[in-house]
Enzyme design. Structure first.
Site, PDB file in Angstrom:
ATOM      1  N   HIS A   1      29.350  42.959  42.455  1.00  0.00           N
ATOM      2  CA  HIS A   1      30.260  42.247  41.552  1.00  0.00           C
ATOM      3  C   HIS A   1      30.300  40.749  41.857  1.00  0.00           C
ATOM      4  O   HIS A   1      29.978  39.914  41.008  1.00  0.00           O
ATOM      5  CB  HIS A   1      31.681  42.809  41.684  1.00  0.00           C
ATOM      6  CG  HIS A   1      31.812  44.271  41.442  1.00  0.00           C
ATOM      7  ND1 HIS A   1      31.648  44.839  40.203  1.00  0.00           N
ATOM      8  CD2 HIS A   1      32.094  45.292  42.290  1.00  0.00           C
ATOM      9  CE1 HIS A   1      31.831  46.142  40.289  1.00  0.00           C
ATOM     10  NE2 HIS A   1      32.103  46.446  41.546  1.00  0.00           N
TER      11      HIS A   1
ATOM     12  N   ASP B   1      39.035  36.993  48.007  1.00  0.00           N
ATOM     13  CA  ASP B   1      39.822  37.979  48.754  1.00  0.00           C
ATOM     14  C   ASP B   1      38.909  38.825  49.647  1.00  0.00           C
ATOM     15  O   ASP B   1      38.818  40.030  49.481  1.00  0.00           O
ATOM     16  CB  ASP B   1      40.615  38.876  47.795  1.00  0.00           C
ATOM     17  CG  ASP B   1      39.731  39.578  46.767  1.00  0.00           C
ATOM     18  OD1 ASP B   1      38.601  39.108  46.508  1.00  0.00           O
ATOM     19  OD2 ASP B   1      40.155  40.625  46.227  1.00  0.00           O
TER      20      ASP B   1
END
Length: 344
Positions: A268, A36
């Protein structure tokens, strides 16, 4: 700390493969990145394309940092930047597994365009006609046991692939997930990590599917931090990817200062790519993970280390175990990320 967890330090199943120069092309891990993009997704995609141990055979897109249609544009744009427009992009779900249309979008983190408010020209390429779920099913059938799916956003597309092909979880080689907050607070609310919160029903299905799953939670990724000084190093090198990333990072650094009062950013998604590239840099424990799907703890990842045998048949009974990362060699992980992005 992870009190009561069983630490599995045997690393033979996770031996690092030799570099591409020392192995045949067929031995590279074939991966599909479900993404995303997203600033740290952009870092992760460029990192994956700079890693000779893996072969990116496709990108699938999902809502999360941006809406799905913008995620698709950003994925196509990143492949243009990398000069890898040969890699197909399949657009994924626009709503959750239960067709909730109001999805959580983190544009306040990544900018309204998802890439640091740079508003790059639209990509020339287009997504393929297949949906993300259809593309995932096709590839695991084409290469049974050989595909690693790297899930960097909500798990809607993966759950839909499992619904489309009920043997998907048996055919996929491994699913490596950025998701969960194990024994730490969440980053959406005190209970939940963003990707799991984005579609908790899909997350629960995937975690209990029986697939070979390794999940990397924010208990790990919050240890891998790029500082201002590190960004300066990135800016001084001539690598194409490094120069591109320096254009988009300001927004991400500003968010972390506002939200966490730190002069740095959590890596992340790149950390999750390293779990594929060199999983020996992590240790893990095995157990059952379920996800709370409603209420004020919606998105909470609950881990059962199976140390106690509970009486009766419950919603935990006979559920398959997954691997949860519990420690990481964070200096080595960060150095590997930096080296590859700087030398791209």
């Amino acid at each position: 700390m992870f009190h009561g967890f069983i630490y599995l330090r045997k690393r033979e199943p996770f031996q690092t493969k030799p570099s591409n120069s020392a192995m045949g092309e067929s031995e590279r891990k074939r991966i599909i990145i479900d993404t995303d993009p997203g600033i740290d997704d952009a870092m992760a995609i460029l990192l994956a394309l700079s890693s000779p141990e893996i072969e990116v055979i496709g990108l699938t897109t999902i809502f999360g940092n941006v809406y799905t249609n913008l995620a698709t544009k950003n994925a196509l744009h990143l492949l243009e930047i990398a000069e890898r427009t040969d890699i197909p992009v399949a657009e994924g779900a626009h709503s959750t597994l239960k067709k909730v249309l109001k999805v959580r979008i983190a544009d306040f983190v990544h900018g309204s365009d998802g890439l640091g408010n740079q508003y790059f020209p639209p990509p020339q390429a287009k997504a393929i006609d297949q949906s993300a779920a259809e593309f995932l099913v096709e590839k695991v059938n084409q290469y049974p046991g050989k595909i690693t799916v790297v899930a960097l956003g909500p798990l809607t597309n993966i759950a839909m692939a499992m619904e489309l092909d009920h043997k998907f979880s048996q055919k996929v080689g491994q699913i490596v997930i950025l998701g969960g907050a194990f024994a730490v607070n969440g980053n959406v609310n005190p209970a939940a990590e963003a990707n799991v919160f984005g579609d908790p029903d899909a997350s629960d299905i995937v975690f209990t599917s029986g697939a070979d799953i390794l999940t990397v939670g924010i208990n790990i990724t919050h240890q891998v931090i790029m500082t201002d000084a590190d960004r300066d190093k990135l800016a001084k090198c001539e690598g194409k990817f490094a120069q591109y990333l320096c254009k988009i990072l300001d927004c991400y650094f500003s968010y972390h200062m506002d939200a966490y009062a730190i002069q740095g950013i959590y890596l992340h998604d790149p950390t999750t790519i390293i779990a594929v590239v060199n999983p020996s840099l992590f240790t893990y424990t095995e157990g059952i993970v379920r996800v709370q799907t409603c209420g004020i703890t919606k998105g909470l990842t609950i881990f059962d280390n199976t140390m106690k045998r509970f009486e009766g048949i419950t919603d935990w009974s006979n559920k398959p175990k997954i691997k949860v990362a519990v420690t990481a060699d964070t200096p080595a992980i960060f150095q590997l990320i930096m080296d590859r992005l700087m030398n791209s």
